[in-house]
Motif scaffolding. Sequence first.
Motif, PDB file in Angstrom:
ATOM      1  N   THR A 281      98.437   5.188  97.562  1.00  0.00           N
ATOM      2  CA  THR A 281      97.637   5.110  98.783  1.00  0.00           C
ATOM      3  C   THR A 281      98.149   6.084  99.836  1.00  0.00           C
ATOM      4  OG1 THR A 281      97.125   2.803  98.307  1.00  0.00           O
ATOM      5  CG2 THR A 281      96.771   3.542 100.570  1.00  0.00           C
ATOM      6  N   VAL A 282      99.439   6.088 100.069  1.00  0.00           N
ATOM      7  CA  VAL A 282     100.023   7.003 101.058  1.00  0.00           C
ATOM      8  C   VAL A 282      99.800   8.454 100.628  1.00  0.00           C
ATOM      9  CG1 VAL A 282     102.199   7.766 102.107  1.00  0.00           C
ATOM     10  CG2 VAL A 282     101.700   5.328 101.922  1.00  0.00           C
ATOM     11  N   MET A 283     100.000   8.716  99.350  1.00  0.00           N
ATOM     12  CA  MET A 283      99.819  10.076  98.827  1.00  0.00           C
ATOM     13  C   MET A 283      98.366  10.527  98.965  1.00  0.00           C
ATOM     14  SD  MET A 283     101.039  11.641  95.160  1.00  0.00           S
ATOM     15  CE  MET A 283     100.087  10.586  94.104  1.00  0.00           C
ATOM     16  N   GLY A 284      97.430   9.614  98.687  1.00  0.00           N
ATOM     17  CA  GLY A 284      96.014   9.984  98.682  1.00  0.00           C
ATOM     18  C   GLY A 284      95.382  10.080 100.054  1.00  0.00           C
ATOM     19  N   LEU A 285      95.911   9.351 101.034  1.00  0.00           N
ATOM     20  CA  LEU A 285      95.215   9.244 102.322  1.00  0.00           C
ATOM     21  C   LEU A 285      95.909   9.946 103.489  1.00  0.00           C
ATOM     22  CD1 LEU A 285      93.996   5.511 102.171  1.00  0.00           C
ATOM     23  CD2 LEU A 285      92.918   7.565 101.239  1.00  0.00           C
ATOM     24  N   SER A 286      97.146  10.403 103.306  1.00  0.00           N
ATOM     25  CA  SER A 286      97.880  11.012 104.431  1.00  0.00           C
ATOM     26  C   SER A 286      97.236  12.299 104.941  1.00  0.00           C
ATOM     27  CB  SER A 286      99.331  11.297 104.021  1.00  0.00           C
ATOM     28  OG  SER A 286     100.046  10.096 103.875  1.00  0.00           O
ATOM     29  N   SER A 287      96.497  12.983 104.084  1.00  0.00           N
ATOM     30  CA  SER A 287      95.894  14.258 104.509  1.00  0.00           C
ATOM     31  C   SER A 287      94.781  14.058 105.546  1.00  0.00           C
ATOM     32  CB  SER A 287      95.333  15.006 103.303  1.00  0.00           C
ATOM     33  OG  SER A 287      94.293  14.277 102.698  1.00  0.00           O
ATOM     34  N   TYR A 288      94.337  12.805 105.756  1.00  0.00           N
ATOM     35  CA  TYR A 288      93.272  12.526 106.724  1.00  0.00           C
ATOM     36  C   TYR A 288      93.827  12.127 108.094  1.00  0.00           C
ATOM     37  CZ  TYR A 288      90.716  12.166 102.305  1.00  0.00           C
ATOM     38  OH  TYR A 288      90.198  12.421 101.065  1.00  0.00           O
ATOM     39  N   LEU A 289      95.136  12.226 108.270  1.00  0.00           N
ATOM     40  CA  LEU A 289      95.777  11.714 109.480  1.00  0.00           C
ATOM     41  C   LEU A 289      96.214  12.863 110.397  1.00  0.00           C
ATOM     42  CD1 LEU A 289      97.751   8.909 107.601  1.00  0.00           C
ATOM     43  CD2 LEU A 289      95.585   8.668 108.827  1.00  0.00           C
ATOM     44  N   THR A 290      97.451  12.853 110.844  1.00  0.00           N
ATOM     45  CA  THR A 290      97.934  13.893 111.766  1.00  0.00           C
ATOM     46  C   THR A 290      98.196  15.200 111.022  1.00  0.00           C
ATOM     47  OG1 THR A 290     100.272  13.405 111.435  1.00  0.00           O
ATOM     48  CG2 THR A 290      99.110  12.094 113.110  1.00  0.00           C
ATOM     49  N   GLU A 291      98.409  16.256 111.795  1.00  0.00           N
ATOM     50  CA  GLU A 291      98.693  17.552 111.184  1.00  0.00           C
ATOM     51  C   GLU A 291     100.015  17.517 110.412  1.00  0.00           C
ATOM     52  OE1 GLU A 291      98.354  21.639 110.161  1.00  0.00           O
ATOM     53  OE2 GLU A 291      97.011  19.951 110.493  1.00  0.00           O
ATOM     54  N   GLU A 292     101.023  16.831 110.975  1.00  0.00           N
ATOM     55  CA  GLU A 292     102.312  16.730 110.285  1.00  0.00           C
ATOM     56  C   GLU A 292     102.144  16.009 108.942  1.00  0.00           C
ATOM     57  OE1 GLU A 292     106.905  15.391 111.237  1.00  0.00           O
ATOM     58  OE2 GLU A 292     105.275  14.109 111.974  1.00  0.00           O
ATOM     59  N   GLN A 293     101.381  14.934 108.938  1.00  0.00           N
ATOM     60  CA  GLN A 293     101.167  14.181 107.694  1.00  0.00           C
ATOM     61  C   GLN A 293     100.355  14.997 106.683  1.00  0.00           C
ATOM     62  OE1 GLN A 293     100.035  10.808 110.255  1.00  0.00           O
ATOM     63  NE2 GLN A 293     101.006   9.458 108.762  1.00  0.00           N
ATOM     64  N   ARG A 294      99.344  15.702 107.187  1.00  0.00           N
ATOM     65  CA  ARG A 294      98.555  16.553 106.279  1.00  0.00           C
ATOM     66  C   ARG A 294      99.433  17.630 105.653  1.00  0.00           C
ATOM     67  NH1 ARG A 294      96.157  21.364 105.755  1.00  0.00           N
ATOM     68  NH2 ARG A 294      96.808  22.145 107.784  1.00  0.00           N
ATOM     69  N   GLN A 295     100.225  18.301 106.474  1.00  0.00           N
ATOM     70  CA  GLN A 295     101.092  19.372 105.960  1.00  0.00           C
ATOM     71  C   GLN A 295     102.085  18.822 104.938  1.00  0.00           C
ATOM     72  OE1 GLN A 295     101.791  22.777 106.833  1.00  0.00           O
ATOM     73  NE2 GLN A 295     100.296  23.128 108.453  1.00  0.00           N
ATOM     74  N   THR A 296     102.700  17.689 105.279  1.00  0.00           N
ATOM     75  CA  THR A 296     103.687  17.081 104.362  1.00  0.00           C
ATOM     76  C   THR A 296     103.035  16.724 103.030  1.00  0.00           C
ATOM     77  OG1 THR A 296     104.888  16.162 106.263  1.00  0.00           O
ATOM     78  CG2 THR A 296     105.394  15.224 104.099  1.00  0.00           C
ATOM     79  N   SER A 297     101.796  16.218 103.091  1.00  0.00           N
ATOM     80  CA  SER A 297     101.125  15.742 101.869  1.00  0.00           C
ATOM     81  C   SER A 297     100.803  16.874 100.881  1.00  0.00           C
ATOM     82  CB  SER A 297      99.840  14.982 102.220  1.00  0.00           C
ATOM     83  OG  SER A 297      98.832  15.873 102.671  1.00  0.00           O
ATOM     84  N   THR A 298     100.948  18.129 101.340  1.00  0.00           N
ATOM     85  CA  THR A 298     100.641  19.269 100.449  1.00  0.00           C
ATOM     86  C   THR A 298     101.875  19.788  99.705  1.00  0.00           C
ATOM     87  OG1 THR A 298     101.028  21.005 102.115  1.00  0.00           O
ATOM     88  CG2 THR A 298      98.826  20.013 102.047  1.00  0.00           C
ATOM     89  N   ILE A 299     103.057  19.298 100.064  1.00  0.00           N
ATOM     90  CA  ILE A 299     104.307  19.893  99.548  1.00  0.00           C
ATOM     91  C   ILE A 299     104.373  19.855  98.015  1.00  0.00           C
ATOM     92  CG2 ILE A 299     106.822  19.579  99.418  1.00  0.00           C
ATOM     93  CD1 ILE A 299     106.698  18.725 102.418  1.00  0.00           C
ATOM     94  N   TYR A 300     104.073  18.710  97.436  1.00  0.00           N
ATOM     95  CA  TYR A 300     104.171  18.558  95.970  1.00  0.00           C
ATOM     96  C   TYR A 300     103.136  19.425  95.256  1.00  0.00           C
ATOM     97  CZ  TYR A 300     104.066  16.073  91.443  1.00  0.00           C
ATOM     98  OH  TYR A 300     104.091  15.748  90.109  1.00  0.00           O
ATOM     99  N   GLY A 301     101.909  19.372  95.727  1.00  0.00           N
ATOM    100  CA  GLY A 301     100.854  20.194  95.120  1.00  0.00           C
ATOM    101  C   GLY A 301     101.167  21.672  95.216  1.00  0.00           C
ATOM    102  N   ARG A 302     101.747  22.088  96.347  1.00  0.00           N
ATOM    103  CA  ARG A 302     102.099  23.497  96.516  1.00  0.00           C
ATOM    104  C   ARG A 302     103.227  23.897  95.567  1.00  0.00           C
ATOM    105  NH1 ARG A 302     104.119  24.800 101.320  1.00  0.00           N
ATOM    106  NH2 ARG A 302     104.081  22.806 102.410  1.00  0.00           N
ATOM    107  N   ALA A 303     104.159  22.976  95.348  1.00  0.00           N
ATOM    108  CA  ALA A 303     105.255  23.268  94.416  1.00  0.00           C
ATOM    109  C   ALA A 303     104.719  23.436  92.993  1.00  0.00           C
ATOM    110  CB  ALA A 303     106.298  22.149  94.453  1.00  0.00           C
ATOM    111  N   MET A 304     103.733  22.622  92.624  1.00  0.00           N
ATOM    112  CA  MET A 304     103.146  22.720  91.279  1.00  0.00           C
ATOM    113  C   MET A 304     102.403  24.032  91.084  1.00  0.00           C
ATOM    114  SD  MET A 304     101.648  19.130  89.906  1.00  0.00           S
ATOM    115  CE  MET A 304     100.787  18.567  91.345  1.00  0.00           C
ATOM    116  N   SER A 305     101.722  24.479  92.136  1.00  0.00           N
ATOM    117  CA  SER A 305     100.854  25.653  91.984  1.00  0.00           C
ATOM    118  C   SER A 305     101.472  26.942  92.502  1.00  0.00           C
ATOM    119  CB  SER A 305      99.534  25.413  92.723  1.00  0.00           C
ATOM    120  OG  SER A 305      99.769  25.324  94.109  1.00  0.00           O
ATOM    121  N   GLY A 306     102.592  26.836  93.237  1.00  0.00           N
ATOM    122  CA  GLY A 306     103.235  28.043  93.763  1.00  0.00           C
ATOM    123  C   GLY A 306     102.632  28.539  95.065  1.00  0.00           C
TER     124      GLY A 306
END
Length: 639
Positions: A281-306
């Motif tokens: 739930t936290v992983m799936g919904l954090s991108s709809y919140l503050t800018e800090e939460q949205r940015q943080t929620s991209t870290i794992y996906g960015r690591a996977m894709s470079g």
Amino acid sequence: MADTINQDLIKTDLYDAVNGEWLKTAKIPGDHSTTGGFTDLSDGIEKTLMADFKELLDGKLEPQNAEMAEFKKFYALVSDFDKREKDGSQPLKPYLERIEKLNGYQDLSEQLADWILTGLPTPFSFDIDSDMKHSTTYALFASGPRLFLPDKTYYEKDNKAAAQLMPIFKDMMTELFKQAGYDQDQATAIIDNATAFDQLIAPHVKSAEESADYSKMYNPRTLDQIAASTDKLDLKTAITTLVHGTPETIISPEPAYFDALSDLLTDDHFQLMKSWMLVKTVMGLSSYLTEEQRQTSTIYGRAMSGRKEARSQEKAAYDLATGVFDQVVGDYYGRKYFGEAAKKDVHDMVVKMVNVYKKRLANNTWLGKATRDKAILKLDKLGIQVGYPDKIDALYSLFKVTDATHGGSVLSNVMTFSRIRSEDDFARWNKPVDRTRWEMSAATVNAYFHPFHNIIVFPAAILQAPFYSLKQSSSQNFGGIGAVIAHEISHAFDNNGSLFDEYGNLNNWWTKEDNQHFQALAQNMVKEFDGIPFAGQTVNGKLTVSENIADAGGLSCALEAAKGEADVDLQAFFLNWAKIWRQKATPEREQLLLSIDVHAPAKLRANVQVQNLDDFFNTFDIHEGDGMYKAPAERVKIW
């Protein structure tokens, strides 16, 4: 500027000859993992639509319909970054509290149908698609959940990618939980429990390679059998509530998962599952919140894709708004930038490619007459969707935005729309299949064949240069969109599509001899790609076989069509084929796709497929000793 083609290099490496100069200078944007080909077209559409929608927000562009008016309201809401900062984590809290309040399986069981409709995580998934054996009716499908890592193969002992990714995942989730109001110890305990549950799930779900085999998707089970998978949750009541009826049959693409469900849902595992739900739930919904939460929620996906950086605030808002109102945006894009004239022109091109395919089938030397006739019948019944739908799906008329003055947040609106979409999906159960319904926005740079419906779909967004343009020669267009069109037609006859008849039913319409011959040819395609070194790893020929068969059939048929035109230019045909696969990607993305993508790497799609065509060698005077040469006996020919 015209592309610089290194003519001397064509004999050694067609892809590098066409794209080498571009590859030297092409830069991958920081918020991308790829550039070139499909990505460039998507970026161009994004730039155009972002400019249009800025005018929409500024009142300089009037919404053309009620759905577009709601889109405008939603876009304004997601672009109100000050409001999102003020809301903080508050919109997320009710969903986390609902999970936190669970004291046992019974608590979840009592609200399971509503829980699923709300969009909260469950350790299984239900969805609706046409019945694989009765394709005119929608059926219920039951599968396992998504894993934290990209594929079950990452859970094998000593997997190096997993060793790199899992610490990044845990660090990201720790930060997201802290941002949502949990302390460090709480976050650590939840994440440890969740990853333990994820590890328990992994052995029982399918890998990408296993999922790529459609022949093993159809595993019908009765409602009672699915319900008996666990005594901890009342699946029977949940299912009958969701679909407003009692399904006799539920199709399970992952039967082994439901066989294991009772071992996963034990009293000892309850806290693990609850933690897993919180993480999801936290992983799936954090991108709809503050800018800090949205940015943080991209870290794992960015690591996977470079990807080096997250999308900008403005682009992320555009992604979110256009993603939720995808068909509304597609209707706007298709009508404004594609139009009825181009729609008709491309439809005619599709019909032309279908006729080429019919002719090839009629003249096929290895199929028996009975199988040939059935294959031609399948083409006669093929549904064709080009450009954009005639009307916007009625679903979007139900999307009413609750703005900030009425207490609406980005997340509350997203969850409301998600629920409406889920209710609409489940309401399709047992109803007649609508083959005219679009499942992809017209603003998406892609195309697809749906084997259950026997339809091919070409959204407006892909129908532009270098794939298609009235300014390109017929040979260039056939080497671009012609090959893509024929690729999608070929999916009707790849190792998966060939299992389905003219109505989209899973039905063996082949004679035994023809099927054995086809399987042998398909195995040749597996061998042709299997083990080719790429990005420090190797290609999985079994995972990519369907797409490779479709590429081969598509390119071969498009070549025949090009040769039928008065202005035929086979050099232009092959050069544009190599150009459409132009791509530069991060090493991380290349390695990820080798594990999970059913398509071969772009460079190999360009180079290997032309080596199966005699005309390629004649066109460029390629002989034994040249890098691109392949002996006639090794050239794989199926369609």
